[in-house]
Scaffold this motif. Sequence first.
Motif, mmCIF file in Angstrom:
data_model
loop_
_atom_site.group_PDB
_atom_site.id
_atom_site.type_symbol
_atom_site.label_atom_id
_atom_site.label_comp_id
_atom_site.label_asym_id
_atom_site.label_seq_id
_atom_site.Cartn_x
_atom_site.Cartn_y
_atom_site.Cartn_z
ATOM 1 N N LYS A 9 0.929 -1.415 -0.291
ATOM 2 C CA LYS A 9 -0.350 -0.472 -0.208
ATOM 3 C C LYS A 9 0.538 1.322 -0.041
ATOM 4 O O LYS A 9 0.807 1.613 -0.482
ATOM 5 C CB LYS A 9 -1.210 -0.197 0.928
ATOM 6 C CG LYS A 9 -2.192 1.134 1.526
ATOM 7 C CD LYS A 9 -2.785 1.152 2.671
ATOM 8 C CE LYS A 9 -3.938 1.845 2.169
ATOM 9 N NZ LYS A 9 -4.572 2.227 3.814
ATOM 10 N N ASP A 77 -3.671 -8.499 -5.711
ATOM 11 C CA ASP A 77 -5.006 -8.764 -4.812
ATOM 12 C C ASP A 77 -5.087 -7.671 -3.191
ATOM 13 O O ASP A 77 -4.355 -7.547 -3.285
ATOM 14 C CB ASP A 77 -4.810 -10.865 -4.668
ATOM 15 C CG ASP A 77 -5.693 -10.625 -3.750
ATOM 16 O OD1 ASP A 77 -6.970 -10.738 -4.008
ATOM 17 O OD2 ASP A 77 -5.326 -11.715 -2.777
ATOM 18 N N PRO A 78 -6.476 -7.568 -3.856
ATOM 19 C CA PRO A 78 -6.888 -6.358 -2.905
ATOM 20 C C PRO A 78 -6.356 -6.691 -1.538
ATOM 21 O O PRO A 78 -6.082 -6.158 -0.074
ATOM 22 C CB PRO A 78 -8.518 -6.134 -2.536
ATOM 23 C CG PRO A 78 -8.450 -6.921 -4.002
ATOM 24 C CD PRO A 78 -7.169 -7.735 -4.532
ATOM 25 N N THR A 79 -7.159 -8.255 -0.622
ATOM 26 C CA THR A 79 -6.339 -8.650 0.262
ATOM 27 C C THR A 79 -5.140 -9.033 0.744
ATOM 28 O O THR A 79 -4.661 -9.052 1.799
ATOM 29 C CB THR A 79 -6.726 -9.923 0.226
ATOM 30 O OG1 THR A 79 -6.018 -10.968 -1.061
ATOM 31 C CG2 THR A 79 -8.250 -10.157 0.236
ATOM 32 N N LYS A 80 -4.328 -8.498 0.146
ATOM 33 C CA LYS A 80 -2.569 -9.034 0.217
ATOM 34 C C LYS A 80 -2.121 -7.358 0.399
ATOM 35 O O LYS A 80 -0.942 -7.388 0.357
ATOM 36 C CB LYS A 80 -1.546 -9.527 -0.728
ATOM 37 C CG LYS A 80 -2.897 -11.695 -0.739
ATOM 38 C CD LYS A 80 -1.522 -12.074 -1.681
ATOM 39 C CE LYS A 80 -1.899 -13.338 -1.262
ATOM 40 N NZ LYS A 80 -1.139 -13.876 -1.784
ATOM 41 N N THR A 82 -1.881 -5.226 2.475
ATOM 42 C CA THR A 82 -1.299 -4.902 3.289
ATOM 43 C C THR A 82 -1.029 -6.043 4.687
ATOM 44 O O THR A 82 0.176 -5.894 4.961
ATOM 45 C CB THR A 82 -2.033 -4.572 4.434
ATOM 46 O OG1 THR A 82 -3.579 -5.700 4.848
ATOM 47 C CG2 THR A 82 -3.314 -3.703 4.424
ATOM 48 N N THR A 83 0.346 -6.829 3.442
ATOM 49 C CA THR A 83 0.647 -7.434 3.932
ATOM 50 C C THR A 83 2.398 -6.647 3.398
ATOM 51 O O THR A 83 2.524 -6.794 2.592
ATOM 52 C CB THR A 83 0.508 -9.087 3.103
ATOM 53 O OG1 THR A 83 0.865 -9.129 1.556
ATOM 54 C CG2 THR A 83 -0.790 -10.085 3.409
#
Length: 121
Positions: A9, A77-80, A82-83
């Motif tokens: 991000k 991928d939006p779920t990744k 912040t990883t």
Amino acid sequence: MTDKPTTRKDLMKPVQLLGLAFIAAVFAGFVTLMSMGFFQTRPADEIQRALIVALVAAGATFIITLVSLALLLLVVDPTKVTTTVDRPLLLPKDAPDATPSGPASTPEAPRSDDGPSAPRA
């Protein structure tokens, strides 16, 4: 030091993307001006034509760069978002570490005293 790890991000800020597109547009406009002889002694109509073509090239470059970067960001991928990235991305998830666990098993090179014409026992 307790720096927080860089996330994806943090790498995708809109101001940076606009800045990159603007820099690409300025570069394309400058190259167009140079190639059309804007900085040489020319008649006024040729200088005006070079300026118009450079502005069109800069605008097209800005739009194409911005749309291309936006489309590339859709791949993430939006779920990744912040990883943190802590391993190589191109290796499969079940691949062992790159460091070998035992001694390397490389074949030995022939000794230098054995020539090609030396008889073998």
